[in-house]
Design a protein around this motif. Structure first.
Motif, PDB file in Angstrom:
ATOM      1  N   LEU A 262       0.839  -1.196   0.000  1.00  0.00           N
ATOM      2  CA  LEU A 262       0.000   0.000   0.000  1.00  0.00           C
ATOM      3  C   LEU A 262       0.886   1.263   0.000  1.00  0.00           C
ATOM      4  CD1 LEU A 262      -3.222   0.480   2.067  1.00  0.00           C
ATOM      5  CD2 LEU A 262      -1.587   2.317   1.820  1.00  0.00           C
ATOM      6  N   SER A 263       1.900   1.272   0.854  1.00  0.00           N
ATOM      7  CA  SER A 263       2.822   2.426   0.892  1.00  0.00           C
ATOM      8  C   SER A 263       3.533   2.571  -0.457  1.00  0.00           C
ATOM      9  CB  SER A 263       3.888   2.232   1.970  1.00  0.00           C
ATOM     10  OG  SER A 263       3.291   2.061   3.211  1.00  0.00           O
ATOM     11  N   TRP A 279      -6.879   9.106  -2.107  1.00  0.00           N
ATOM     12  CA  TRP A 279      -6.963   7.873  -1.317  1.00  0.00           C
ATOM     13  C   TRP A 279      -8.406   7.728  -0.860  1.00  0.00           C
ATOM     14  CZ3 TRP A 279      -2.323   6.234   2.065  1.00  0.00           C
ATOM     15  CH2 TRP A 279      -2.629   5.146   2.867  1.00  0.00           C
ATOM     16  N   GLY A 280      -9.095   6.732  -1.381  1.00  0.00           N
ATOM     17  CA  GLY A 280     -10.497   6.525  -0.994  1.00  0.00           C
ATOM     18  C   GLY A 280     -10.554   5.792   0.332  1.00  0.00           C
ATOM     19  N   ALA A 281     -11.172   6.422   1.334  1.00  0.00           N
ATOM     20  CA  ALA A 281     -11.296   5.766   2.647  1.00  0.00           C
ATOM     21  C   ALA A 281     -12.656   6.101   3.223  1.00  0.00           C
ATOM     22  CB  ALA A 281     -10.187   6.234   3.581  1.00  0.00           C
ATOM     23  N   ARG A 282     -13.212   5.196   4.007  1.00  0.00           N
ATOM     24  CA  ARG A 282     -14.500   5.485   4.645  1.00  0.00           C
ATOM     25  C   ARG A 282     -14.501   5.137   6.128  1.00  0.00           C
ATOM     26  NH1 ARG A 282     -18.283   1.318   1.314  1.00  0.00           N
ATOM     27  NH2 ARG A 282     -16.714  -0.264   0.847  1.00  0.00           N
ATOM     28  N   GLN A 286      -8.475   3.264   8.188  1.00  0.00           N
ATOM     29  CA  GLN A 286      -7.872   3.043   6.862  1.00  0.00           C
ATOM     30  C   GLN A 286      -6.789   4.073   6.567  1.00  0.00           C
ATOM     31  OE1 GLN A 286     -11.543   3.014   4.538  1.00  0.00           O
ATOM     32  NE2 GLN A 286     -11.329   0.815   4.179  1.00  0.00           N
ATOM     33  N   LEU A 287      -6.818   5.179   7.304  1.00  0.00           N
ATOM     34  CA  LEU A 287      -5.833   6.238   7.055  1.00  0.00           C
ATOM     35  C   LEU A 287      -4.574   6.074   7.918  1.00  0.00           C
ATOM     36  CD1 LEU A 287      -8.306   9.251   6.769  1.00  0.00           C
ATOM     37  CD2 LEU A 287      -7.149   8.053   4.903  1.00  0.00           C
TER      38      LEU A 287
END
Ligand code: NAP
Length: 331
Positions: A262-263, A279-282, A286-287
């Motif tokens: 991911l990095s 960066w799609g996060a919900r 996830q961040l």
């Protein structure tokens, strides 16, 4: 956080932007407003300033949630709101529509949903072949002169379309799909942006989660999640090749840099040019991985080894074309 100026706008943005399509729920199997608001505020705490949204994400839901998240204290001033216009969704199916009167109406609707009186970056979501680009550019130029939008962007435009746009109005950013597996813009949009001083907001930086390293052959997607029809996930033979490529990239990231795939995926986007990685996060957690993508570089040798892995594992990589919304029927 690393930062970049959005074209010639003078707006300084974080190089990681929060994507809020999934936060809108539609095509991502639903939304959870409390988690979504917490994700947006966590992003700001972590130094992400650019929040990318659009009216079509949940048919107003994503913008409304962004508005609520930014409604306290000085959060609105801290954030760079990037939203879009030019898609209508009667009957729940998006179609391209950039007629100037519609763009004007969309701006007013977005300002209301976002609870603000200006948009930092206003982007045309998809080119509408039924409206001359000059007319679209003229309308955005007018909004810019009125002070309702601080910068102008386009999304999914070709260099030729951008060239036409720039003859009429200033253009600061372009938002194309871009990640390790979807590299179509290497051939045109990325060099064009480099030559003309545009900032590239790369969408799908994690290839819809594939490059997080968490997706396996057993992962299932629920409800209207677009990954149920995304060929990279839905075709199990194809998925197995992509998952194998992710494993190989993860091994390279561990060996050379002591980091995970991911990095590596986000760093790759940041090291390719004047980019912001969306960066799609919900969910806030996830961040957590953001720090792993910052303050290092890949270097030429690792770039080459990545290319070798991709060439070996994926001889005919697929693009994200399945996501393109249709045109309106001509009148
Ligand atoms: P993405 O960023 O490539 O992937 C998002 C997905 O990755 C998340 O929904 C999540 O899936 C997964 N993920 C994120 N962080 C993770 C972590 N730490 N560990 C494991 N999985 C993680 O895809 P995207 O949301 O499509 O693209 C980003 C943004 O670009 C969008 O939100 C939108 O703002 C923009 N965009 C623009 C266009 C356009 O036409 N202009 C098109 C597409 C996207 P789960 O939540 O399911 O776990």
């Amino acid at each position: 956080m690393e930062t970049i100026t959005l074209g010639t706008s003078g707006i300084r943005s974080s190089r990681i932007g929060l994507g809020t399509w999934a936060i809108g729920g539609w095509m991502w199997g639903g939304t959870d407003e409390v988690q979504a608001i917490s994700t947006i505020r966590t992003a700001l705490d972590l130094g992400i300033t650019l929040i990318d949204t659009a009216p079509v994400y949940g048919f107003g839901t994503s913008e409304s949630i962004v508005g609520k998240a930014l409604s306290t204290g000085s959060l609105r001033q801290q954030a760079i709101i990037a939203t879009k216009a030019g898609l209508e969704w009667s009957g729940g199916r998006p179609r391209r529509d950039s007629r100037p009167a519609r763009l004007r109406q969309e701006l007013e609707d977005s300002l209301r949903r976002l609870g603000t009186d200006y948009i930092d970056l206003y982007q045309i979501h998809w080119p509408d072949p039924l409206v001359p680009i000059e007319e679209v550019a003229e309308e955005l130029h007018r909004m810019h002169r009125e002070g309702k939008i601080r910068a102008i962007g386009v999304s999914n435009f070709s260099p030729l379309q951008m060239e036409t746009f720039r003859r009429v109005a200033p253009l600061h950013t372009v938002q194309p799909p871009y990640n390790l597996f979807e590299r179509g813009i290497d051939a045109d949009v990325l060099p064009y942006a480099g030559r003309t001083g545009l900032t590239v907001l790369a969408y799908g930086a994690l290839c819809r989660g594939l490059l997080s390293g968490r997706i396996t052959m057993d992962t299932r997607f629920e409800g209207d999640d677009l990954r149920r029809t995304d060929p990279k996930f839905a075709d199990m033979q194809l998925r197995s090749r992509y998952v194998r490529a992710v494993h190989a990239l993860d091994a390279l990231a561990q060996q050379h840099f002591g980091r995970d795939v991911l990095s590596l995926a986000v760093r790759w986007v940041l090291d390719r040019g004047p980019t912001v990685a969306l960066w799609g996060a919900r969910r806030p957690e996830q961040l957590d991985a953001i720090a792993g993508a910052l303050a290092w570089n890949l270097g030429a040798q690792a770039m080459k080894e990545i290319d070798d892995i991709l060439e070996h594992e994926l001889d005919a990589p697929l693009g994200p074309e399945f996501m393109a919304p249709p045109e309106r029927a001509a009148a």
